[in-house]
Design a protein around this motif. Structure first.
Motif, short mmCIF file in Angstrom:
data_model
loop_
_atom_site.label_atom_id
_atom_site.label_comp_id
_atom_site.label_asym_id
_atom_site.label_seq_id
_atom_site.Cartn_x
_atom_site.Cartn_y
_atom_site.Cartn_z
N SER A 169 0.81 -1.22 0.00
CA SER A 169 0.00 0.00 0.00
C SER A 169 0.84 1.27 0.00
O SER A 169 0.31 2.37 0.08
CB SER A 169 -0.93 0.01 1.23
N GLU A 170 2.16 1.14 -0.13
CA GLU A 170 3.05 2.30 -0.15
C GLU A 170 2.85 3.10 -1.44
O GLU A 170 2.93 2.55 -2.54
CB GLU A 170 4.50 1.83 -0.04
N VAL A 171 2.56 4.40 -1.31
CA VAL A 171 2.27 5.22 -2.49
C VAL A 171 3.53 5.78 -3.14
O VAL A 171 3.48 6.25 -4.29
CB VAL A 171 1.30 6.37 -2.14
N GLY A 242 4.34 3.39 -7.10
CA GLY A 242 3.66 3.17 -5.83
C GLY A 242 2.19 2.87 -6.02
O GLY A 242 1.62 3.04 -7.11
N ALA A 243 1.55 2.43 -4.95
CA ALA A 243 0.12 2.13 -5.00
C ALA A 243 -0.68 3.41 -5.18
O ALA A 243 -0.23 4.50 -4.81
CB ALA A 243 -0.30 1.44 -3.70
N GLU A 244 -1.83 3.30 -5.78
CA GLU A 244 -2.70 4.46 -5.94
C GLU A 244 -3.17 4.94 -4.57
O GLU A 244 -3.58 4.14 -3.73
CB GLU A 244 -3.92 4.09 -6.79
N ALA A 245 -3.05 6.24 -4.36
CA ALA A 245 -3.55 6.79 -3.09
C ALA A 245 -5.06 6.61 -3.05
O ALA A 245 -5.75 6.88 -4.03
CB ALA A 245 -3.19 8.28 -3.00
N ARG A 246 -5.56 6.11 -1.95
CA ARG A 246 -7.00 5.88 -1.84
C ARG A 246 -7.44 6.14 -0.40
O ARG A 246 -6.62 6.06 0.52
CB ARG A 246 -7.38 4.46 -2.25
#
Length: 298
Positions: A169-171, A242-246
Motif C-alpha cells: 500500500s506504499e504510495v 507506488g500504490a494508488e492513493a485511496r
C-alpha cells in the motif's frame, strides 16, 4: 549557499577534535569518466583509502596513477577495522572511504565507521558522485517527488514476498537493487504480490556499454526480460510505481472492491479471483485473497 574552494582539503567542515578528515568518496558505477575532478583530488591527497575490495579499488587507483595505502573495509570486518581507521584520524591522517561502485553506505559498507567517526568528533565530508538508484530514477519516468529505497530484497522467496506484502500500500515509488541470478524470481514475486499490472522500470548496467531500460507493466517487463538474450546479465535497479492513493477503509471503496470480487467468485476459484482482482485494481494480491475468502465464507 556560498561556493566553496575546490582546493584540498575541502573545508569549512567543523571539527570537534583535532585530527584528520574522513572523506566519503563516490566512485563510478561503470563509466570511469564519471569520477569527479574533486574525487580524484581527494583520493590523491589522503593518507589511507578504506575500500570494500582492495583489489577492485587498487585497479581504480592505478588507473588514476595513484599509489595509496589500502585497508579492506567490508560487511564482515567493519566493526574490527573501524577502530584502526579512527586511530589514523586521531593521528591527523586523512582517510577516504570508497565502495566497489557508487556512493558508500548506499547498500554498501561504511555505516559503523561514519557513525563512530562522527561520535568521536572527527570531520566527515561527503564527496558526491555516481549513485545507481539516483541515476536510474532520473531516467525512469516514474514519480520522484517521493520514493522509498529498499536496497536488496531478501534472497529467500518467503522473506522476499513478506517484504513486498509490507510495501503493497506504499504510495511512493519503490526502488530495489537486484542481482542477475534473482531478477526473474523477484519480478514474478512483485507481480504476484503487488499486481502484474503495476508499472515497473528496470535499469540494467547503468552507465556501462550495454545500459538498458525496460518499462511497462510487471508482466510485460518480465516477458521482455525472458526474451532478451542478455536480460539476466549485469546489475539491476528495479523501480515500481507506488500504490494508488485511496481513502482509508471508506465504505465506498470497500463496496467497489467487494463488487469486483463477488462477480469473479461466481465463476472462479479464490486464488484466481485474487490474481485477477490484483491486476484490475492494483491492490495487494494477498489482501484481496483474504477479502475474497471472507466474502466466500460469509
Amino acid at each position: 549557499m556560498n561556493s566553496e574552494s575546490s582546493d584540498f582539503p575541502a573545508s569549512a567542515n567543523r571539527k570537534d577534535v583535532a585530527g584528520g578528515t574522513l572523506y566519503i568518496v563516490a566512485t563510478p558505477i561503470g563509466n570511469l569518466d564519471d569520477l569527479s575532478a574533486r574525487a580524484t583530488k581527494v583520493l590523491a591527497g589522503v593518507d589511507v583509502v578504506a575500500a570494500e575490495d582492495t583489489r577492485h579499488s587498487g585497479r581504480l587507483l592505478s588507473h588514476l596513477g595513484l599509489q595509496k595505502r589500502l585497508v579492506a573495509l567490508h560487511d564482515h570486518n567493519e566493526k574490527d577495522r573501524a577502530a584502526g581507521l579512527l586511530a589514523e584520524l586521531a593521528a591527523g591522517r586523512d582517510v577516504a572511504l570508497i565502495s566497489d561502485a557508487g556512493t558508500p553506505l548506499i547498500s554498501d559498507p561504511g555505516y559503523v565507521l561514519v557513525r563512530e567517526a562522527r561520535a568521536s568528533g572527527f570531520s566527515v565530508s561527503p564527496i558526491p558522485g555516481a549513485c545507481a538508484l539516483v541515476a536510474a530514477l532520473s531516467a525512469a519516468g516514474l514519480p520522484t517527488d517521493r520514493f522509498l529505497f529498499v536496497g536488496f530484497l531478501p534472497a529467500k522467496r518467503s522473506g522476499r514476498r513478506s517484504g513486498l506484502e509490507s510495501l503493497a500500500s506504499e504510495v511512493a515509488t519503490l526502488v530495489f537493487y537486484e542481482s542477475p541470478h534473482r531478477i526473474l524470481e523477484s519480478l514474478r514475486d512483485i507481480g504476484e504480490v503487488l499486481g502484474a499490472g503495476r508499472e515497473v522500470v528496470l535499469g540494467r548496467e547503468i552507465t556501462k556499454t550495454f545500459e538498458t531500460f525496460y518499462s511497462g507493466s510487471v508482466g510485460e517487463v518480465l516477458a521482455e526480460l525472458e526474451q532478451d538474450a542478455h536480460g539476466t546479465r549485469g546489475e539491476f535497479v528495479v523501480m515500481v510505481r507506488g500504490a494508488e492513493a485511496r481513502p482509508g477503509n471508506s465504505e465506498a471503496t470497500t463496496m467497489d472492491v467487494d463488487r469486483v470480487l463477488t462477480v469473479l467468485l461466481a465463476e472462479l476459484p479464490v486464488k484466481k479471483v485474487a490474481k485477477m482482482a490484483a491486476e484490475l485494481t492494483g491492490l495487494s494480491k494477498n489482501e484481496l485473497y483474504q477479502r475474497a475468502l471472507a466474502l466466500k465464507d460469509g
